[in-house]
Design an enzyme around this catalytic site. Structure first.
Site, short mmCIF file in Angstrom:
data_model
loop_
_atom_site.label_atom_id
_atom_site.label_comp_id
_atom_site.label_asym_id
_atom_site.label_seq_id
_atom_site.Cartn_x
_atom_site.Cartn_y
_atom_site.Cartn_z
N CYS A 83 -8.22 -2.05 4.04
CA CYS A 83 -8.42 -3.23 4.88
C CYS A 83 -9.75 -3.50 5.45
O CYS A 83 -9.81 -4.71 6.02
CB CYS A 83 -7.50 -2.60 6.07
SG CYS A 83 -5.87 -2.24 5.60
N GLU A 133 1.96 1.67 -3.42
CA GLU A 133 0.98 2.15 -4.35
C GLU A 133 0.95 3.61 -4.01
O GLU A 133 0.54 4.42 -4.90
CB GLU A 133 -0.32 1.43 -4.04
CG GLU A 133 -1.37 1.51 -5.05
CD GLU A 133 -2.46 0.96 -4.50
OE1 GLU A 133 -3.64 1.35 -5.16
OE2 GLU A 133 -2.82 0.28 -3.41
N GLU A 184 -13.49 -12.46 -6.55
CA GLU A 184 -12.20 -11.88 -6.81
C GLU A 184 -10.83 -12.20 -5.75
O GLU A 184 -9.84 -11.97 -6.09
CB GLU A 184 -12.19 -10.62 -7.02
CG GLU A 184 -12.64 -9.64 -5.88
CD GLU A 184 -14.36 -9.49 -5.81
OE1 GLU A 184 -14.77 -8.52 -5.03
OE2 GLU A 184 -14.90 -10.44 -6.39
N SER A 188 -7.31 1.72 -2.57
CA SER A 188 -6.17 1.06 -2.76
C SER A 188 -6.56 -0.14 -3.43
O SER A 188 -7.57 -0.96 -2.79
CB SER A 188 -5.26 0.80 -1.48
OG SER A 188 -4.48 -0.15 -1.46
N GLU A 191 0.83 -1.29 0.11
CA GLU A 191 -0.07 -0.05 -0.01
C GLU A 191 0.76 1.51 -0.16
O GLU A 191 0.54 2.37 -0.65
CB GLU A 191 -0.84 -0.01 1.25
CG GLU A 191 -2.08 1.25 1.11
CD GLU A 191 -3.13 0.71 2.23
OE1 GLU A 191 -4.07 0.27 1.97
OE2 GLU A 191 -2.69 1.10 3.44
N LYS A 212 -15.84 -9.77 7.56
CA LYS A 212 -14.71 -10.66 7.00
C LYS A 212 -15.41 -11.92 6.33
O LYS A 212 -15.03 -12.62 5.48
CB LYS A 212 -13.70 -11.06 8.20
CG LYS A 212 -12.84 -9.79 8.62
CD LYS A 212 -12.06 -9.42 7.58
CE LYS A 212 -10.86 -8.20 7.95
NZ LYS A 212 -10.27 -7.26 6.97
N CYS A 216 -11.05 -1.95 14.61
CA CYS A 216 -11.23 -3.33 14.60
C CYS A 216 -11.32 -3.60 16.17
O CYS A 216 -12.06 -4.84 16.50
CB CYS A 216 -10.21 -4.18 14.03
SG CYS A 216 -10.01 -3.97 12.31
N GLU A 264 -16.70 -11.11 2.86
CA GLU A 264 -15.16 -10.67 2.23
C GLU A 264 -14.53 -12.15 1.92
O GLU A 264 -14.50 -12.12 0.47
CB GLU A 264 -14.27 -10.16 3.16
CG GLU A 264 -13.11 -9.77 2.43
CD GLU A 264 -11.95 -9.03 3.17
OE1 GLU A 264 -11.29 -8.23 2.59
OE2 GLU A 264 -11.77 -9.24 4.22
#
Length: 581
Positions: A300, A283, A367, A320, A280, A359, A504, A362
């Site tokens: 994230c 990037e 992908e 990102s 990151e 999550k 989190c 996710e």
């Protein structure tokens, strides 16, 4: 506003004039029972459990919504008050599914606790109960209307904190229930799976969709190589499930417990957090130096990502392209680790222990896979891991401290603070500063990006460059910040967004904390402190100095943002309709 003088239970106090009776009593150490009340989130007076006797008032008053007044005389413990509270509680129970022994909240239920405290032994108002189907359509959240007590706390957090609003009261009278609009199920709505509704629920009406049995089956399967990884925030909260004080670090005991559960390898998502900073950070530098899309926004938090896809698709190019740390770890385990150990990736089963219910969604994204293998196969919340440890009969508190397995268990202090709001930003700045300036960073702590303010801003001098950064936590604050960016009022290079308030550490999969405790303790600060303490204790506190990160690049990925890194560690996003036809 000034102070007023009030009398509570024959004792006189001076309290702020803007306080409610509940707040004033709490500050005086006088406890009043509540159900619908949640500090800074929900105060509706709906449950009537906080009734008090105010001299001169015609009826008992709900203390959570009644402001104090100078000279007010209040009684919190009279026969009339006690009987009214008990009657209201029995009325709530009359249409409540009382299968406590099999409920996910057994021994950790605010309704159950109140029944014990108020001495409820019989339900006088027994009658026909409304039985409604349980909504299991979401990959992350189970909604059980038969356990719902209509307190409205989930409605308040979804509407006022997250500002998504997929839950509300529907129907009237005895048919009232909390549900999505238009007879939709949770899985058919633009819910972002953040689980803040679960965190706010005082009973078992909202819970995570459990994957414990799948994980036990994988561990028992001799043909599978089962790898587990744990997110930074889990170590700051898991101990609460075993009676340890809030904010107790249990990193070593957690690693020991996971090993004893039967996992073949115990890795740390913190390693992948360091890897995320390398990818990151590179990037970000490429975008700044080569005219790329700015501001770049962190990726994230899967709750935030889905929120962006639904509500702010015009910002998708700002995200990102880095996978979240646990997905990166899954990709590394099924590529680098598999090759180094001559294991067929299809035989590897990756389990992520996360503070986050989003999550779970996710991990199902198409992908986030490679060569037909999902990066992550199962996601357990912190609560689910605690249940597995209890099922195994372990004495968690007295377990020895053990280390994670190398190579993918080595991490830095920068990685562990990913679990607190502002942590990703701080970790990135620690590395980007030295990459740009080629100088040693004198002050490692970027305290200007810490704290629990909803939106934080800073300008960080990095060489000749003034880097404008912002941090937002909760999707409600994210919306506020993005609107300022859209209007041109604010310009930034880099933005960190976390889907949950506090980051989190306060995720939807963390241990439940009662509203009583939340009145006096900021859960976000207590758990975050544990992470900052672990960061301070680490020998290495910058991601680019992790020797195992260097090893993995040297042996496999070559360099950050390389072709292979993009193939395995980066992803893309999709625009999602809110209510597709």
């Amino acid at each position: 506003m000034g102070m007023v003088t009030i009398t509570i239970d024959e004792k006189t106090f001076q309290v702020p004039a803007e306080d409610t009776i509940l707040e004033a009593a709490n500050s005086a150490g006088i406890k009043i029972p509540t159900l619908c009340y949640l500090k800074d989130v929900s105060a509706t007076g709906a449950c009537r459990m906080c009734l008090v006797d105010v001299k001169g008032a015609r009826t008992l008053q709900a203390s959570c919504v009644t402001r104090v007044a100078d000279g007010m005389v209040i009684k919190t413990n009279t026969k009339q008050v006690r009987e009214a509270r008990k009657t209201n509680l029995e009325l709530i129970l009359s249409n409540h599914e009382r299968e406590c022994l099999t409920c996910s909240r057994n021994h950790n239920c605010e309704l159950q606790t109140l029944c014990e405290e108020l001495g409820v032994t019989d339900i006088e108002f027994e009658g026909e109960k409304t039985v409604r189907p349980v909504d299991t359509s979401s990959p992350s959240i189970v909604r059980d209307p038969n356990k719902c007590i209509l307190c409205g706390r989930c409605v308040s957090v979804c509407n006022n904190v997250q500002k998504i609003g997929i839950l509300n009261f529907v129907n009237r009278g005895f048919e009232t229930m909390v549900a999505p609009a238009f007879d939709k199920q949770m899985g058919e709505t633009p819910c972002v799976n953040c689980g803040q509704c679960i965190v706010s629920c005082p009973v078992g009406a909202l819970r995570e969709k459990q994957e414990i049995d799948y994980v036990w089956d994988a561990i028992e399967d001799d043909d599978r190589h089962v790898v587990v990884q744990t997110a930074p925030a889990v170590r700051a909260a898991l101990g609460e499930e075993f009676g340890l004080p809030m904010g107790t670090r249990v990193t070593g005991r957690m690693a020991a417990a996971l090993r004893r559960l039967g996992f073949d390898k115990v890795f740390d998502t913190d390693f992948a957090a360091d890897l995320t900073i390398m990818e990151e950070g590179t990037e970000l530098l490429n975008r700044i130096q080569n005219g790329g899309k700015l501001p770049m926004i962190t990726s994230c938090s899967p709750g935030w990502i889905k929120y962006c896809e639904h509500y702010y698709p015009d910002f998708l190019d700002n995200l990102s392209t880095c996978k979240s740390p646990h997905e990166m770890m899954g990709a590394v385990v099924k590529s680098y680790y598999a090759e180094k150990n001559n294991i067929d990736p299809s035989k590897i089963y990756v389990v992520s222990v996360m503070p986050c219910t989003a999550k779970k969604f996710e991990a199902r994204r198409e992908e986030l896979s490679h060569n037909g293998n999902s990066d992550v196969d199962a996601v357990l919340t912190t609560r689910e891991l605690a249940k597995m440890i209890k099922q195994a009969g372990m004495d968690f508190v007295n377990l020895p401290n053990e280390d994670f397995d190398s190579v993918l268990g080595e991490s830095t202090g920068a990685a562990v603070i990913f679990g607190a709001t502002g942590g990703v930003m701080e970790a990135a700045l620690r590395t980007v500063y030295e990459v740009i300036t080629k100088e040693e960073l004198k002050e490692i702590n970027f305290t200007q990006v810490r704290g629990v303010e909803g939106i934080k801003e800073a300008t960080v001098k990095i060489g000749d460059l003034d880097v404008n950064v912002a941090i937002a936590h909760s999707t409600g604050c994210a919306s506020e910040l993005l609107e300022k960016v859209k209007s041109g009022d604010k310009q930034y290079h880099f933005i960190e967004i976390m889907g949950c308030s506090g980051g989190c550490v306060n995720g939807g999969g963390q241990p439940h904390v009662s509203s009583k405790i939340k009145m006096n303790v900021d859960v976000r600060k207590e758990r975050a402190k544990a992470l900052y303490d672990e960061d301070a204790d680490k020998a290495i506190r910058q991601s680019h100095k992790n020797p195992m990160i260097k090893k993995v690049y040297d042996e496999y990925f070559e360099k950050p943002n390389s072709h292979k890194a993009h193939e395995l560690l980066h992803t893309h996003y999709v625009k999602r309709e809110c209510y597709p036809l």
